[in-house]
Design a protein around this motif. Sequence first.
Motif, mmCIF file in Angstrom:
data_model
loop_
_atom_site.group_PDB
_atom_site.id
_atom_site.type_symbol
_atom_site.label_atom_id
_atom_site.label_comp_id
_atom_site.label_asym_id
_atom_site.label_seq_id
_atom_site.Cartn_x
_atom_site.Cartn_y
_atom_site.Cartn_z
ATOM 1 N N SER A 1 0.844 -1.199 0.000
ATOM 2 C CA SER A 1 0.000 0.000 0.000
ATOM 3 C C SER A 1 0.878 1.246 0.000
ATOM 4 N N VAL A 2 0.320 2.352 -0.481
ATOM 5 C CA VAL A 2 1.044 3.633 -0.516
ATOM 6 C C VAL A 2 1.457 4.039 0.891
ATOM 7 N N SER A 3 0.551 3.858 1.859
ATOM 8 C CA SER A 3 0.833 4.271 3.243
ATOM 9 C C SER A 3 2.015 3.497 3.827
ATOM 10 N N PHE A 4 2.054 2.176 3.603
ATOM 11 C CA PHE A 4 3.129 1.357 4.165
ATOM 12 C C PHE A 4 4.468 1.674 3.503
ATOM 13 N N ILE A 5 4.445 1.961 2.203
ATOM 14 C CA ILE A 5 5.675 2.332 1.487
ATOM 15 C C ILE A 5 6.267 3.610 2.089
ATOM 16 N N GLN A 6 5.401 4.588 2.406
ATOM 17 C CA GLN A 6 5.891 5.840 3.020
ATOM 18 C C GLN A 6 6.520 5.570 4.389
ATOM 19 N N MET A 7 5.929 4.635 5.113
ATOM 20 C CA MET A 7 6.486 4.279 6.431
ATOM 21 C C MET A 7 7.873 3.647 6.289
ATOM 22 N N LEU A 8 8.032 2.772 5.286
ATOM 23 C CA LEU A 8 9.329 2.130 5.053
ATOM 24 C C LEU A 8 10.379 3.148 4.604
ATOM 25 N N LYS A 9 9.925 4.189 3.879
ATOM 26 C CA LYS A 9 10.858 5.227 3.393
ATOM 27 C C LYS A 9 11.459 6.041 4.534
ATOM 28 N N ALA A 10 10.854 5.954 5.719
ATOM 29 C CA ALA A 10 11.404 6.665 6.889
ATOM 30 C C ALA A 10 12.789 6.128 7.252
ATOM 31 N N LEU A 11 13.157 4.958 6.693
ATOM 32 C CA LEU A 11 14.473 4.377 6.959
ATOM 33 C C LEU A 11 15.599 5.050 6.165
ATOM 34 N N MET A 12 15.258 5.990 5.290
ATOM 35 C CA MET A 12 16.272 6.632 4.455
ATOM 36 C C MET A 12 17.425 7.255 5.258
ATOM 37 N N PRO A 13 17.140 8.059 6.340
ATOM 38 C CA PRO A 13 18.261 8.606 7.124
ATOM 39 C C PRO A 13 19.162 7.519 7.709
ATOM 40 N N VAL A 14 18.551 6.379 8.114
ATOM 41 C CA VAL A 14 19.318 5.255 8.672
ATOM 42 C C VAL A 14 20.283 4.709 7.623
ATOM 43 N N ALA A 15 19.754 4.519 6.406
ATOM 44 C CA ALA A 15 20.580 3.976 5.314
ATOM 45 C C ALA A 15 21.685 4.956 4.925
ATOM 46 N N VAL A 16 21.340 6.252 4.808
ATOM 47 C CA VAL A 16 22.338 7.271 4.420
ATOM 48 C C VAL A 16 23.452 7.355 5.461
ATOM 49 N N TYR A 17 23.060 7.368 6.750
ATOM 50 C CA TYR A 17 24.053 7.457 7.829
ATOM 51 C C TYR A 17 24.954 6.218 7.859
ATOM 52 N N SER A 18 24.341 5.029 7.762
ATOM 53 C CA SER A 18 25.101 3.775 7.835
ATOM 54 C C SER A 18 26.099 3.665 6.681
ATOM 55 N N ILE A 19 25.636 3.978 5.457
ATOM 56 C CA ILE A 19 26.527 3.906 4.291
ATOM 57 C C ILE A 19 27.589 5.008 4.363
ATOM 58 N N GLY A 20 27.201 6.173 4.881
ATOM 59 C CA GLY A 20 28.160 7.266 5.080
ATOM 60 C C GLY A 20 29.283 6.868 6.025
ATOM 61 N N VAL A 21 28.931 6.148 7.091
ATOM 62 C CA VAL A 21 29.947 5.665 8.053
ATOM 63 C C VAL A 21 30.838 4.614 7.390
ATOM 64 N N LEU A 22 30.217 3.675 6.634
ATOM 65 C CA LEU A 22 30.985 2.623 5.949
ATOM 66 C C LEU A 22 31.974 3.201 4.941
ATOM 67 N N LEU A 23 31.546 4.257 4.220
ATOM 68 C CA LEU A 23 32.404 4.875 3.194
ATOM 69 C C LEU A 23 33.203 6.063 3.741
ATOM 70 N N LYS A 24 33.181 6.208 5.075
ATOM 71 C CA LYS A 24 33.970 7.227 5.788
ATOM 72 C C LYS A 24 33.612 8.662 5.397
ATOM 73 N N LYS A 25 32.324 8.879 5.083
ATOM 74 C CA LYS A 25 31.838 10.242 4.835
ATOM 75 C C LYS A 25 31.161 10.809 6.079
ATOM 76 N N GLU A 26 30.789 9.920 6.998
ATOM 77 C CA GLU A 26 30.180 10.313 8.280
ATOM 78 C C GLU A 26 31.017 9.724 9.406
ATOM 79 N N SER A 27 31.111 10.453 10.506
ATOM 80 C CA SER A 27 31.824 9.909 11.662
ATOM 81 C C SER A 27 30.834 9.190 12.576
ATOM 82 N N PHE A 28 31.264 8.050 13.126
ATOM 83 C CA PHE A 28 30.377 7.274 13.998
ATOM 84 C C PHE A 28 30.190 7.997 15.333
ATOM 85 N N LYS A 29 28.924 8.194 15.705
ATOM 86 C CA LYS A 29 28.587 8.792 17.005
ATOM 87 C C LYS A 29 27.535 7.925 17.671
#
Length: 350
Positions: free
Chosen positions: A117-145
């Motif tokens: 459903s459209v509503s559930f897809i929007q809820m799953l998209k809330a994980l975007m900051p988690v993915a960006v931060y995690s990949i940023g840490v892995l590729l050393k663009k973000e510092s782990f805090k």
Amino acid sequence: MGREGTGGGAEGGGGGVVRKVLLSYAYVAIWIFLSFTVIVYNKYILDPKMYNWPFPISLTMVHMAFCSSLAFLLVRVLRLVDPPPMTRDLYVASVVPIGALYSLSLWFSNSAYIYLSVSFIQMLKALMPVAVYSIGVLLKKESFKTSSMLNMLSISLGVAVAAYGEARFVAWGVALQLGAVAFEATRLVLIQILLTSKGISLNPITSLYYVAPCCFAFLLVPWIVVELPLLRNTSSFRPDLLVFITNSFCAFALNLAVFLLVGKTSALTMNVAGVVKDWLLIAFSWSVIRDTVTPINLFGYGIAFLGVAYYNHVKLQALKAKEAEKKAQLANEETGKLLQEMKDERQNDS
């Protein structure tokens, strides 16, 4: 007379501020409307219970062909936008990987509309900051805090609760949407590494001009293998050109709206507007499309929403601190120059 002039100037300044604020709200409203329209329109086309054209790769390729053509028209024919210089080596090393990730992100996210459903897809998209931060840490663009990781865990917990309460949970659809989030997050981090760090800035038009043809080319192989045989078997289907042209135009207009919104306000404003859009889509999905939204769904998304809001707040504070640091540095440089000039003048006088 003097007082009247001062009052008029104040009113003019006040009017300018009001106009600026109203324009900002207008850009936000346009972006929300177009983003909302593209999501619902894609759902309408792809969902077997609606328009029933479940070919996400084909739909994405139609979008890319349309956007490539219009971007070429704006950049090369009308010359309304100047593209940054791009060598072949730079294109292959930087734009091609970004294009590959973008094509996978669009393919997977459009595929998810067939199952979820459209509503559930929007809820799953809330994980975007988690993915960006995690990949940023892995590729050393973000510092782990530790504080940032706890924030990411709270968002993940909220989405997990929302998924637990989902009435129409389809594991394959969830896997597709999570894959889309992962590919999009990697693309965003790679843009910083491969383009921004080299001083290359692409607005949505020049980005489409360079990336959309690349996406189209990448999607061609899976389209030939996965969807072309199925399309040949559905020869009775006659696509409505009006539906696909208006859908593609909305997708292109959305990119223009991003250009306006980020250019005239900020990327953070777009993040906040995105949160508003997600709540509106959840309400629309429940009230108009009649998707089931359970209390557990809302409770879980509420937790994730608070986590995302805190993430945006931290980003805003970091941006403010960076701007304050730049201003202080400029002030110090100007003071240094002034002192040097005064010293030189004294030496000349003596």
